[in-house]
Enzyme design. Structure first.
Site, PDB file in Angstrom:
ATOM      1  CG  HIS A 188      -2.129  -0.768   1.056  1.00  0.00           C
ATOM      2  ND1 HIS A 188      -2.915  -0.652  -0.062  1.00  0.00           N
ATOM      3  CD2 HIS A 188      -2.714  -1.685   1.836  1.00  0.00           C
ATOM      4  CE1 HIS A 188      -3.918  -1.479   0.050  1.00  0.00           C
ATOM      5  NE2 HIS A 188      -3.835  -2.127   1.200  1.00  0.00           N
ATOM      6  NE  ARG A 295     -11.527  -3.786 -14.363  1.00  0.00           N
ATOM      7  CZ  ARG A 295     -10.391  -3.233 -14.794  1.00  0.00           C
ATOM      8  NH1 ARG A 295     -10.124  -1.977 -14.528  1.00  0.00           N
ATOM      9  NH2 ARG A 295      -9.522  -3.955 -15.495  1.00  0.00           N
ATOM     10  NE  ARG A 331     -16.138  -5.154 -17.289  1.00  0.00           N
ATOM     11  CZ  ARG A 331     -14.935  -5.550 -16.866  1.00  0.00           C
ATOM     12  NH1 ARG A 331     -14.025  -5.935 -17.747  1.00  0.00           N
ATOM     13  NH2 ARG A 331     -14.634  -5.538 -15.599  1.00  0.00           N
ATOM     14  CD  GLU A 430     -13.161  -9.954 -21.068  1.00  0.00           C
ATOM     15  OE1 GLU A 430     -12.275  -9.617 -20.279  1.00  0.00           O
ATOM     16  OE2 GLU A 430     -14.375  -9.770 -20.836  1.00  0.00           O
ATOM     17  CG  ASN A 453      -6.143  -6.821 -17.568  1.00  0.00           C
ATOM     18  OD1 ASN A 453      -5.146  -6.418 -18.129  1.00  0.00           O
ATOM     19  ND2 ASN A 453      -6.934  -6.042 -16.852  1.00  0.00           N
ATOM     20  CG  ASP A 454     -10.105 -11.902 -18.274  1.00  0.00           C
ATOM     21  OD1 ASP A 454      -9.576 -12.643 -17.430  1.00  0.00           O
ATOM     22  OD2 ASP A 454     -11.051 -11.136 -17.992  1.00  0.00           O
ATOM     23  NE  ARG A 464      -7.002 -10.835 -14.453  1.00  0.00           N
ATOM     24  CZ  ARG A 464      -7.972 -10.018 -14.869  1.00  0.00           C
ATOM     25  NH1 ARG A 464      -8.769 -10.366 -15.867  1.00  0.00           N
ATOM     26  NH2 ARG A 464      -8.136  -8.845 -14.320  1.00  0.00           N
ATOM     27  CB  CYS A 501     -10.339  -1.285 -21.365  1.00  0.00           C
ATOM     28  SG  CYS A 501     -11.210  -2.847 -21.539  1.00  0.00           S
TER      29      CYS A 501
HETATM   30  C1  PEP Z   1      -9.461  -7.339 -19.101  1.00  0.00           C
HETATM   31  O1  PEP Z   1      -9.749  -8.536 -18.977  1.00  0.00           O
HETATM   32  O2  PEP Z   1      -8.476  -6.939 -19.738  1.00  0.00           O
HETATM   33  C2  PEP Z   1     -10.274  -6.308 -18.453  1.00  0.00           C
HETATM   34  C3  PEP Z   1     -10.080  -5.024 -18.719  1.00  0.00           C
HETATM   35  O3  PEP Z   1     -11.209  -6.698 -17.578  1.00  0.00           O
HETATM   36  P1  PEP Z   1     -10.937  -7.169 -16.078  1.00  0.00           P
HETATM   37  O4  PEP Z   1      -9.501  -6.830 -15.750  1.00  0.00           O
HETATM   38  O5  PEP Z   1     -11.931  -6.420 -15.265  1.00  0.00           O
HETATM   39  O6  PEP Z   1     -11.192  -8.631 -16.179  1.00  0.00           O
HETATM   40 MG    MG Z   2     -11.670  -9.193 -18.215  1.00  0.00          MG
END
Ligand code: PEP
Ligand code: MG
Length: 539
Positions: A188, A295, A331, A430, A453-454, A464, A501
């Site tokens: 933190h 989100r 989203r 994703e 990210n996904d 992840r 994103c």
């Molecule tokens: C992603 O998967 O890249 C994304 C932006 O959504 P989250 O990180 O909320 O799964």
């Molecule tokens: Mg995602």
């Protein structure tokens, strides 16, 4: 003397050491006779802790924004946790243990559990527990609520560890940097230092012993070097570096109102990701062209029941109005995977990330989905709204989601409620299948937003959340890059726009490639926007 630690927050600080030490409180094993009175002491200390934390939280919201201040909400929640504070009371009650010792015992058990966890983030949460516990003990000792008063300008705070509450109370006008014995990039202290834009080097081992109050130090938040009592020559060298860095940051600020255009003349949108309506302020303050990802699942978290249509409508309307016609991509609920809700029990699954989540759940639980869609439709008249569905794997899901939208529109019409016909409807790309199939999907959607990210975890089969396989989780893997390019080309072949994103959109090393591929919109955490704008404009 030079010490090396973990560079946790960029920038250079040159200042005078102030060693921050919490006063030692001696905890004994002494048993208590008057159990009722001791329980009352504990209750009062918990209450005092709550009052202090509420005040710190309010201050943190001001200095760091709502999202970063949430750590204090977590602290306040800990005070209500029966397994935590309830266990303390039980220790006093059943074993006649004095309250301070009871707090210490329960804390040690909790800290041991968290510190043995594999996940680095969870291990860091042990620090939250220690922070709250320290506060309760200080209040029991009648020493709570005392911040540390720094009176000198250009102070570098030196501490064993800086707790979130210490960090939030740092006087930004006097403190120019901070350095600690323990902590890393995900602690933190590091996150807050970056938000406050205070250079910091953490994890220095024994820095509290290596310096004394009054020493001169240089904190190099880029390399992780800390130079103690530097020579005049080194000092001059760092004064110059510091000035150069300051000038660069000033330069970046000039980009706040600048439209981002690449060297080839392509206009690119650089937007911010948000989790709560109030986060739009930071996006605007950093020159964001819009919101690229809201989100919305965060609206559903930390509560006992789902937010109502009106509550959601208020949040969406707030964001749309604040953005004054700039594009806002919201989203729909992406719950499941690692995000769960206490009031929405999900089936136990072997692989929740591949299971019942996001659009799959919403299409199955239409009564939940429709509340959100109705709120979005009603709010749409207040700005420039784009709605996207998460975890789309094929066309059928998108068409089904659109059918539910049509149902909601018909209902609203019958009720005489307004909505805009200009909403753009898109999907998150994703799941690799959506990327491969992008050219077909693009015939039906208004836009794509790539959720790297996904997408990365599914493409490389590398969870992840797992530290053990994090070495495989590589945004620049050629297969990931191919999927991104396919998505962009697929969209463009149908005249549709593509955003990104996931974290990769703000990754300095990835941005040049994404610009080359023709990505139209980048969305990232607000504090990365200006730097991203600069890099995009250099391509
Ligand atoms: C992603 O998967 O890249 C994304 C932006 O959504 P989250 O990180 O909320 O799964
Ligand atoms: Mg995602």
């Amino acid at each position: 003397m030079i010490k090396k630690g973990i560079a946790a927050s960029k920038g250079y600080a040159i200042g005078t050491v102030f060693i921050q030490e919490h006063e030692e409180i001696v905890i004994t094993d002494k048993k208590v006779e008057d159990i009722a009175a001791e329980k009352e002491n504990l209750k009062k200390a918990l209450e005092a802790s709550r009052v202090q934390l509420e005040a710190i939280k309010a201050k943190a919201v001001e200095s760091m924004g709502a999202e970063k201040a949430e750590v204090f909400e977590a602290h306040i929640t800990l005070l209500d946790d029966p397994e935590f504070t309830g266990a303390m009371e039980l220790e006093v009650d059943s074993n006649s243990i004095n309250a301070m010792k009871a707090v210490e015992n329960v804390t040690n058990t909790f800290v041991m559990i968290f510190e043995s966890m594999e996940d680095a983030y969870m291990r860091e949460r042990a620090a939250d527990i220690k922070d709250v516990s320290k506060r309760i003990i200080a209040n029991l000792a009648g020493k709570g609520g005392e911040g540390f008063a720094i009176t000198e300008e250009n102070t570098v705070v030196v501490a064993h560890d800086l707790t979130p509450s210490d960090t939030a109370q740092l006087d930004r006008s006097k403190v120019v940097g901070f350095i600690t014995n323990i902590g890393g990039r995900t602690s933190h202290a590091a996150i807050m230092a970056r938000t406050l834009e205070i250079p910091a080097v953490l994890g220095l081992g024994d820095i509290t012993k290596a310096v004394k109050t009054g020493d001169k130090v240089i904190v190099d938040g880029i390399t992780g070097d800390v130079i103690i009592n530097p020579s005049a020559e080194v000092l001059a060298e760092y004064e110059a570096k510091k000035e150069k860095f300051r000038a660069e940051q000033e330069e970046l600020k000039k980009l706040i109102d600048v439209k981002t255009v690449t060297k080839a003349g392509k206009r690119v949108e650089v937007c911010g990701n948000i989790g709560k309506a109030a986060d739009v302020d930071q996006v605007l303050a950093n020159g964001g062209d819009g919101v690229g990802l809201f989100r919305t699942e965060f609206l559903y978290m930390d509560r006992d029941q789902a937010p109502t249509e009106d509550e959601q409508y208020d949040s969406y309307k707030y964001v749309l109005e604040k953005m004054e016609g700039k594009q806002v991509v919201i989203r729909t609920l992406d719950i499941g995977g690692d995000k769960t809700l206490p009031y929405l029990p999900l089936p136990e699954e072997m692989n929740p990330f591949l299971g019942y989540r996001a659009i799959r759940l919403c299409l199955d639980r239409k009564e939940i989905f429709k509340v959100q869609l109705r709120a979005l439709l009603r709010a749409s008249v207040y700005g420039n709204l784009c709605v996207m569905f998460p975890m789309i794997s094929g066309l059928e899901e998108f068409l089904q989601a659109k059918e539910v939208v049509e149902e909601c529109k018909a209902e609203l019409k019958a009720e005489g409620k307004e909505y805009s016909e200009k909403i753009q409807w898109g999907i998150m790309v994703e799941i690799p299948a959506a990327a491969v199939y992008a050219d077909e999907l693009a015939k039906h959607v208004d836009f794509f937003s790539i959720g790297t990210n996904d997408l990365i975890q599914y493409t490389l089969a590398a969870d992840r959340m797992s530290e053990k396989v994090s070495y495989l989780y590589n945004p620049m893997h050629p297969a990931v890059l191919r999927l991104i390019k396919m998505t962009i080309d697929g969209a463009h072949s149908q005249g549709k726009w593509v955003g990104m994103c996931g974290e990769m959109a703000g990754d300095e090393t990835a941005i040049p490639t994404l610009v080359e591929y023709g990505l139209d919109e980048f969305s990232m955490s607000a504090t990365s926007i200006l730097n991203a704008k600069k890099i995009i404009m250099e391509q």
